[in-house]
Scaffold this motif. Sequence first.
Motif, mmCIF file in Angstrom:
data_model
loop_
_atom_site.group_PDB
_atom_site.id
_atom_site.type_symbol
_atom_site.label_atom_id
_atom_site.label_comp_id
_atom_site.label_asym_id
_atom_site.label_seq_id
_atom_site.Cartn_x
_atom_site.Cartn_y
_atom_site.Cartn_z
ATOM 1 N N VAL A 78 0.819 -1.272 0.097
ATOM 2 C CA VAL A 78 0.090 -0.014 -0.114
ATOM 3 C C VAL A 78 0.685 1.282 -0.052
ATOM 4 C CG1 VAL A 78 -1.782 1.376 1.378
ATOM 5 C CG2 VAL A 78 -1.747 -1.200 1.159
ATOM 6 N N ALA A 79 2.044 1.223 0.435
ATOM 7 C CA ALA A 79 2.868 2.420 0.745
ATOM 8 C C ALA A 79 3.692 2.815 -0.423
ATOM 9 C CB ALA A 79 3.655 2.217 1.935
ATOM 10 N N LEU A 80 3.470 1.946 -1.319
ATOM 11 C CA LEU A 80 4.210 2.452 -2.736
ATOM 12 C C LEU A 80 3.186 3.414 -3.352
ATOM 13 C CD1 LEU A 80 6.284 1.737 -4.215
ATOM 14 C CD2 LEU A 80 5.368 -0.078 -5.407
ATOM 15 N N GLY A 81 2.041 3.461 -3.157
ATOM 16 C CA GLY A 81 1.222 4.612 -4.017
ATOM 17 C C GLY A 81 0.686 3.985 -5.253
ATOM 18 N N CYS A 82 0.501 2.671 -5.340
ATOM 19 C CA CYS A 82 -0.510 2.329 -6.569
ATOM 20 C C CYS A 82 -1.932 2.589 -6.773
ATOM 21 C CB CYS A 82 -0.150 0.937 -6.929
ATOM 22 S SG CYS A 82 1.516 0.398 -7.492
ATOM 23 N N ALA A 83 -2.246 3.074 -5.560
ATOM 24 C CA ALA A 83 -3.869 3.450 -5.909
ATOM 25 C C ALA A 83 -4.310 4.409 -6.819
ATOM 26 C CB ALA A 83 -4.386 3.988 -4.409
ATOM 27 N N HIS A 84 -3.574 5.061 -7.535
ATOM 28 C CA HIS A 84 -3.938 5.996 -8.428
ATOM 29 C C HIS A 84 -4.846 5.471 -9.644
ATOM 30 C CE1 HIS A 84 -3.209 9.240 -11.690
ATOM 31 N NE2 HIS A 84 -3.341 9.939 -10.702
ATOM 32 N N GLY A 85 -4.466 4.351 -10.149
ATOM 33 C CA GLY A 85 -5.046 3.716 -11.317
ATOM 34 C C GLY A 85 -6.526 3.257 -11.168
ATOM 35 N N THR A 86 -6.733 2.664 -10.013
ATOM 36 C CA THR A 86 -7.917 2.226 -9.463
ATOM 37 C C THR A 86 -8.932 3.256 -9.287
ATOM 38 O OG1 THR A 86 -6.856 0.350 -8.502
ATOM 39 C CG2 THR A 86 -9.091 0.649 -7.766
ATOM 40 N N HIS A 87 -8.454 4.537 -8.722
ATOM 41 C CA HIS A 87 -9.137 5.879 -8.500
ATOM 42 C C HIS A 87 -9.734 6.324 -9.942
ATOM 43 C CE1 HIS A 87 -10.355 9.698 -6.944
ATOM 44 N NE2 HIS A 87 -10.344 8.996 -5.781
ATOM 45 N N VAL A 88 -8.681 6.369 -10.925
ATOM 46 C CA VAL A 88 -8.966 6.727 -12.020
ATOM 47 C C VAL A 88 -10.098 5.765 -12.744
ATOM 48 C CG1 VAL A 88 -8.038 7.015 -14.401
ATOM 49 C CG2 VAL A 88 -7.018 7.918 -12.547
ATOM 50 N N ALA A 89 -9.965 4.673 -12.597
ATOM 51 C CA ALA A 89 -10.963 3.626 -13.400
ATOM 52 C C ALA A 89 -12.223 3.812 -12.877
ATOM 53 C CB ALA A 89 -10.357 2.391 -13.406
ATOM 54 N N GLY A 90 -12.298 4.030 -11.523
ATOM 55 C CA GLY A 90 -13.627 4.053 -10.899
ATOM 56 C C GLY A 90 -14.344 5.295 -11.258
ATOM 57 N N ILE A 91 -13.708 6.520 -11.340
ATOM 58 C CA ILE A 91 -14.203 7.712 -11.892
ATOM 59 C C ILE A 91 -14.723 7.406 -13.461
ATOM 60 C CG2 ILE A 91 -13.933 10.206 -12.564
ATOM 61 C CD1 ILE A 91 -11.695 10.129 -10.479
ATOM 62 N N ALA A 92 -14.332 6.770 -14.055
ATOM 63 C CA ALA A 92 -14.516 6.447 -15.729
ATOM 64 C C ALA A 92 -15.801 5.899 -15.439
ATOM 65 C CB ALA A 92 -13.590 5.908 -16.494
ATOM 66 N N VAL A 93 -15.547 4.246 -15.013
ATOM 67 C CA VAL A 93 -16.733 3.431 -15.257
ATOM 68 C C VAL A 93 -17.261 2.699 -14.009
ATOM 69 C CG1 VAL A 93 -15.521 2.845 -17.600
ATOM 70 C CG2 VAL A 93 -14.903 1.519 -15.433
ATOM 71 N N GLY A 94 -16.726 3.184 -12.740
ATOM 72 C CA GLY A 94 -17.604 2.572 -11.495
ATOM 73 C C GLY A 94 -18.934 2.500 -11.496
ATOM 74 N N ASP A 95 -19.228 1.303 -10.833
ATOM 75 C CA ASP A 95 -21.031 1.234 -10.548
ATOM 76 C C ASP A 95 -21.031 0.564 -9.073
ATOM 77 O OD1 ASP A 95 -23.531 0.330 -10.850
ATOM 78 O OD2 ASP A 95 -23.028 -1.199 -12.083
ATOM 79 N N GLY A 96 -21.561 1.483 -8.497
ATOM 80 C CA GLY A 96 -21.872 1.202 -6.897
ATOM 81 C C GLY A 96 -23.109 0.713 -6.703
ATOM 82 N N THR A 97 -23.759 0.029 -7.712
ATOM 83 C CA THR A 97 -25.196 -0.498 -7.335
ATOM 84 C C THR A 97 -25.000 -1.784 -6.307
ATOM 85 O OG1 THR A 97 -25.795 -0.085 -9.562
ATOM 86 C CG2 THR A 97 -27.126 -1.801 -8.437
ATOM 87 N N GLY A 98 -25.610 -1.622 -5.159
ATOM 88 C CA GLY A 98 -25.594 -2.731 -4.112
ATOM 89 C C GLY A 98 -24.218 -2.942 -3.346
ATOM 90 N N VAL A 99 -23.441 -2.025 -3.465
ATOM 91 C CA VAL A 99 -22.246 -1.837 -2.786
ATOM 92 C C VAL A 99 -22.150 -0.910 -1.604
ATOM 93 C CG1 VAL A 99 -19.801 -1.456 -3.167
ATOM 94 C CG2 VAL A 99 -21.178 -2.354 -5.005
#
Length: 690
Positions: free
Chosen positions: A214-235
Amino acid sequence: MKLRVLSSLIVALAATTIATGPAYAAEAPSAASTATPTTAASAAQQTTSAAPNIEPQLSARVAAAGKIRVNVLSKTRADMPDAAASGQVVRQLSRFPLTTLHVDQAGLDRLSKLPSVVSVSEDKPARPSLAESIPLIGADKTRAAGKTGSGSVVAVLDTGVAVNHPFLKDRVLEEACFSTIDDEYSASSLCPDGTIAQEGPGSADTDQGPCAVVALGCAHGTHVAGIAVGDGTGVTGAPPAGVAPDAEVVAIQVFTKFNSESVCGAGAAPCVASFTSDQVAGLEKVLELKEEGVPLVAANLSLGEGLYSAACDGDLRKTVIDSLRAAGVATVIAAGNSGYGAAVAAPACVSSAITVGATTDQDGVAAFSNRGALLDLFAPGVSIVSSVPGGKWADMSGTSMAAPHVTGALAVLRQAMPDATLDQLEAALKTTGKAITYSGVTTPRIQVDAAVLGKSPNPGAWPIPHFENMTNTTIPDHGTVTSSIPVTGLLGSAPATTEVYVDIMHTWRGELKIDLIAPDGKVYPLQANDPNDSGDILHETYQVNASASPANGTWKLRVQDVEWLDTGYIDGWWIRLPCFGNWDDTTIPDPGVAQSSIVLDWINGNAPTRTRVHVEINHTWRGDLKLDLVAPDGKVYALRAADAKDGTDNIDESYWVNASASVANGTWKLRAEDLAKGDTGFINGWTLTL
């Protein structure tokens, strides 16, 4: 005595994706670096023996380092072995004539004399350009209308994606990783299998391999992908959705782990950054998938470095960006987070890319966002909540967050307009967007519902006046400084909902007292000093009732450092005076009633006690007219009574009303009633200042 804790600065920087590039990334390009390039396709047909285009300063870099990584673009693939003989080969692409080498001065000299070489440029590592945004751009309305990006695919070239995150699960269609191993740069691969190239399931999954730390900072791509196509239905705990919740994702890891402070910054190693050669390899993979039939519409790159005020069409990446565009895939690139007023980073400066800057939820230009004539679009980029690895959520800010709003919007548009060209999709976003005006430049902020459904959020509206000063201003230690903004072209007093955004860097921000000084000298306090606040960065928006002061004139931000020992500077600030208008001509029936509307959607609470309405009407007997302001809740505020004896032709007047009994947000209407027959006219326009 105050204690200095270095970790506090590191934590502050880790909380946002606004990041500076490596030390050498700020070097301005030379004239040669903005020249029109020779693409790989056209280079193959060249018969001239022009000397290669050698990036300026390469010799100086080789002299300083002894050996550096360079990208060599040859005229044809058959010419690649000739280039490869000049140094140690570290990468060769499969379709474009690109070779990445380690070269010393002798190798660079040899390359500079090869007629088969088009260009030689340094393989530089670039850093990432780090629930209200979706309704703001109307993506909730397109989702409700069934326009969700179904049938489209977007590629995210970033730090990988947590493929099993509930916001993205079952929609990561393809994965690939291109990540460098280079001991001379203290660089190691982030591919889960430890190689420099990996494809197939798991190859871009941030929950596997080195990125799982986690400390390496690879969260960026997951955050970007979620903005573009995330689906929170039922989550549980998820935002409702990203922009295109039914689109699929191609996840491509193009970042590398660095243990070098020359890349990461003092005390910041290890970090992740992306070599140009890995980006080109990733884009080449996107093109390959498109040609195999994957319905890709956009490739997102939220990364960059450097400063470019003119198109950088000599950039190595332009060849593949052009090829993707010809195939119907837009390359959407974050403009960068250096706050440049008339420049963007590379590769956002490539003319055939779609370059995206960041705005706030109130449609101000984010102070950190690069901007200017090279910018194509704005999208929200401040405090955006999206997915991060570990099934978690986080808010991040940056042009990185703005770009995937556009990427998702293209997927929605492709579903709505399956036969449209890419140029037509881009034009739809530009022509229907909300105009954001700054420093003499106007750039549209995407409005997806208007582009897809043809519903303008505010027909006839004009942009909210926005004025800024993004020049760095040093704050004296135990002293006072002011930064000025001239405001012109407005009517009457300033609004009761005047907004001021302040961006300050200071080693102990609690020392600072901040005030807004109006053109008439009145002082409006923004923030008192707080000795216990040891933060380093101030990004803050303030709302003040400045209606006792004139709108036009010079406004000043005054910053006072009340203590000794700490230093800093005003990075920039802006002032927005929310005067809304509708300047569509509206005919007034003879006799009859006409109405002109203005829609407000971002001001909290009720309207102020001093709400100003300015009306311009052309009419051959204005005494026939009765004027009212109709609030969103239906309350009627009388502006002007009819007067049969008033035979003047036109109305150009301001009216003050106490509208505090009505909510600010919603549709306000100017109602003009012609009570007598025989004369005609029209509402030329009107403004509403809160």
